[in-house]
Design an enzyme around this catalytic site. Structure first.
Site, PDB file in Angstrom:
ATOM      1  N   MET B  12       0.839  -1.199   0.000  1.00  0.00           N
ATOM      2  CA  MET B  12       0.000   0.000   0.000  1.00  0.00           C
ATOM      3  C   MET B  12       0.874   1.250   0.000  1.00  0.00           C
ATOM      4  O   MET B  12       0.543   2.247  -0.648  1.00  0.00           O
ATOM      5  CB  MET B  12      -0.922  -0.028   1.224  1.00  0.00           C
ATOM      6  CG  MET B  12      -1.991   1.040   1.206  1.00  0.00           C
ATOM      7  SD  MET B  12      -3.177   0.867  -0.171  1.00  0.00           S
ATOM      8  CE  MET B  12      -3.826   2.568  -0.187  1.00  0.00           C
ATOM      9  N   ASN B  95     -11.978   2.428   5.206  1.00  0.00           N
ATOM     10  CA  ASN B  95     -12.030   2.292   3.759  1.00  0.00           C
ATOM     11  C   ASN B  95     -12.021   3.675   3.121  1.00  0.00           C
ATOM     12  O   ASN B  95     -12.927   4.464   3.350  1.00  0.00           O
ATOM     13  CB  ASN B  95     -13.293   1.507   3.348  1.00  0.00           C
ATOM     14  CG  ASN B  95     -13.203   1.062   1.913  1.00  0.00           C
ATOM     15  OD1 ASN B  95     -12.993   1.881   1.025  1.00  0.00           O
ATOM     16  ND2 ASN B  95     -13.338  -0.228   1.681  1.00  0.00           N
ATOM     17  N   HIS B 125     -12.561 -11.157  -0.911  1.00  0.00           N
ATOM     18  CA  HIS B 125     -11.224 -10.586  -1.030  1.00  0.00           C
ATOM     19  C   HIS B 125     -10.224 -11.660  -1.458  1.00  0.00           C
ATOM     20  O   HIS B 125     -10.511 -12.854  -1.356  1.00  0.00           O
ATOM     21  CB  HIS B 125     -10.764  -9.999   0.311  1.00  0.00           C
ATOM     22  CG  HIS B 125     -11.391  -8.679   0.637  1.00  0.00           C
ATOM     23  ND1 HIS B 125     -12.617  -8.576   1.272  1.00  0.00           N
ATOM     24  CD2 HIS B 125     -10.988  -7.403   0.398  1.00  0.00           C
ATOM     25  CE1 HIS B 125     -12.921  -7.297   1.426  1.00  0.00           C
ATOM     26  NE2 HIS B 125     -11.956  -6.558   0.908  1.00  0.00           N
ATOM     27  N   LYS B 129      -5.730 -12.059   2.264  1.00  0.00           N
ATOM     28  CA  LYS B 129      -6.295 -11.235   3.339  1.00  0.00           C
ATOM     29  C   LYS B 129      -6.590 -12.109   4.549  1.00  0.00           C
ATOM     30  O   LYS B 129      -7.305 -13.105   4.445  1.00  0.00           O
ATOM     31  CB  LYS B 129      -7.585 -10.555   2.866  1.00  0.00           C
ATOM     32  CG  LYS B 129      -8.178  -9.609   3.906  1.00  0.00           C
ATOM     33  CD  LYS B 129      -9.332  -8.807   3.328  1.00  0.00           C
ATOM     34  CE  LYS B 129      -9.991  -7.915   4.370  1.00  0.00           C
ATOM     35  NZ  LYS B 129      -9.110  -6.834   4.836  1.00  0.00           N
TER      36      LYS B 129
END
Lengths: 215, 215, 215, 215
Positions: B12, B95, B125, B129
């Site tokens: 990320m 989110n 997902h 995850k």
């Protein structure tokens, strides 16, 4: 409730009779004539625009409210219904399902917040349905206040699905409504008929009927 | 904008650096240490709760706003962030996608109108995850103010799908959100970082960021 | 593997370079010229039909296999590729995803057993995609051996969804394929390139490549 | 055709009577007793396992074929049906829809080709359905020869949806079946009853019935 029914021998007419059980069917309009055994308080018409004038005349004659679920009405039909609504309560919608109307409210309210998303509509109905796009799809499109493409599928016995797809570069939101059976529209018609009994003259949407049930 | 980034070497973190191109990365926190080449105006942290304290200390030190996308925060983590928000602007969400937050708004507003519909949630997902249900699914559930079942699928490389199904006897409404790529969250982080620059201290949701972009 | 790449600076070209890491890019064809630093064993071309002739000439020159993912080929392009396949292995498909090709196999095999079901196709792609319907949708339609309607949606950044809906009076079967990312096509191209190295001259579909991987 | 019906007053029993119109109902088994006005050629039972022994005894007595759609059968029930099938034709399935059985065939044949895809099952039924997962979901799982998770939703009046999701790193394939109405199972029962009339003793699946209709 004493009710009248236009199109009493059609597929939707039979559903309405089934769902309105316990109420008195005192007036029937169908291919073979007009049959009356009492004074209707409300007249339900989910048939076709050819008989709309008859429904309106009968409503005036008895001072009965009207629930109109006929699709593909012309501008002049709507004008006639507006005129009628100066005398009696008229509930008019192209779709008497609670779900579709809530979907419409969502679109009206959130379409602007989704302004960076592109959108298209898909609707799927049984292959016997002649008009395309469906009146409901047009109603949903109006709610978005966008000029979006509508895709119409006609396959098998699907009672009626409507989907709107919003997408931007990184994500997709899809809102889908599926009618499980035709009964849902007859249930909506019954709620609208009850609404008529408790309301004065006026032109009402099914959305106002839903909000009334939520009081 | 001069920004700091906690977890700058993670998946990320790399997305954020890519999307924040044109802005100055002046502070990096990662497994190998803390690297500083300037004073950040805002610190972005989408890593994990173990380093939250470090992020908070650095924010206090520089008077920098904070954008927190870390999931699975504890109650005490949230308390720490609330305390921090008495000094600087803090945007916290499980989110950072516009679509998910609009979905949340829809659920919060329409769940009561759909009170005669039963509902369940499905989230899908990638199989990497670990937590289930997803923080986003829990957030959506909260928005409905219902105690509904959540089904978690873990398959392949799916970035993240969330669906809620409402059904009564005659109809079904389904609202689905699909993340097309992880980039969407980094774009949301950038918008939230901009929001921090223009706002005073306080604890903000990503929803407030969205409404701000719509002015 | 020593490979050549036509369209090396385009979006798909970059994906291919990323996925082919560890192999030697010895020939590049792009807008600025032809760059050669070795003899390719296979040439990959996912660009556009304007440069197809160049790819074919280079393949002949080096005796290299060819992997062609270019869409919207003309009949004469296909004839040129057939001629080329008399000299080298050629893998041609409008879609290099394993999933799409398995979907095609399912349709080819089960469409006749579903003869009492009506069918329509829906495909959704990012709004930058110019051709409609997609080559993949046409390929799937061919597999059904039916003359069915195709609905094309162009919204946001959707990498590529294809759905076929079969319905009779009482039931619906829907088969949907979703590309999660463009990478899937580059992975398919790599598998097809490996296939070329182990095969003689001939014209091959990606389906034959899939069956080969399943040995 | 002269047919018998176990559970003739239940919801499914009524559907069967409706769909079998034109054939002679000569034997009825229900809560109030056993009523016989002729010799059945085939007995249809979609009720519950408590009355299975009665159905079997009557089938032996009249030499009648049997169509069994009862769900949640025990191993010993299946053994009893196998024994019966040494005397008369027995068609047994947990799902008499053509679509579900074709979905089963697809899974049986393509699950191995999709070996690099992870898979999970979702099934949705009306909230009145007590068993979970559905017998149909278990049947589909068996067809994949995989140990995959099944998610069961129970909402509203959904007649029955079954979805299988396959996903790898780059793509998703989803196969979904939706029953539009219960009628589909009664239509399947009629086809199976016809099959019995033309076949010798033996234990048959509904899949064999479908292949027979395709001759």
């Amino acid at each position: 409730m004493r009710y009248g029914l236009t199109g009493s021998t059609g597929r939707m007419g039979k559903e309405i009779i089934e769902v309105f059980k316990g109420h008195d069917l005192v007036l029937e309009v169908n291919d073979t004539g007009i049959f009356r055994h009492g004074e209707p308080e409300v007249i339900v018409d989910f048939s076709n625009r050819e008989v709309l004038k008859t429904t309106i005349e009968l409503a005036v004659q008895f001072g009965a409210g009207v629930v109109i679920g006929t699709t593909a009405l012309s501008q002049s039909d709507l004008t006639d219904l507006r005129t009628l609504s100066e005398k009696v309560p008229v509930v008019q919608s192209y779709n008497f399902s609670t779900g579709i109307n809530i979907m419409k409210m969502i679109l009206r309210e959130f379409s602007s917040l989704l302004k960076d998303f592109e959108a298209e509509l898909i609707e799927t109905h049984h292959s016997g349905k002649k008009d395309a796009p469906s009146g409901t799809a047009l109603m949903l499109k109006d709610a978005t206040e966008r000029d979006l493409p509508i895709h119409s599928l006609r396959v098998g016995g699907v009672p009626g699905d409507h989907s709107i797809v919003f997408a931007n570069e990184g994500e997709v939101i899809e809102i889908t409504h599926r009618a499980i059976s035709r009964k849902v529209f007859a249930i909506g018609a019954l709620t609208a008929a009850r609404f008529c009994l408790e309301h004065e003259k006026g032109f009402y949407s099914f959305e106002e009927v839903i909000r009334w049930t939520q009081r």
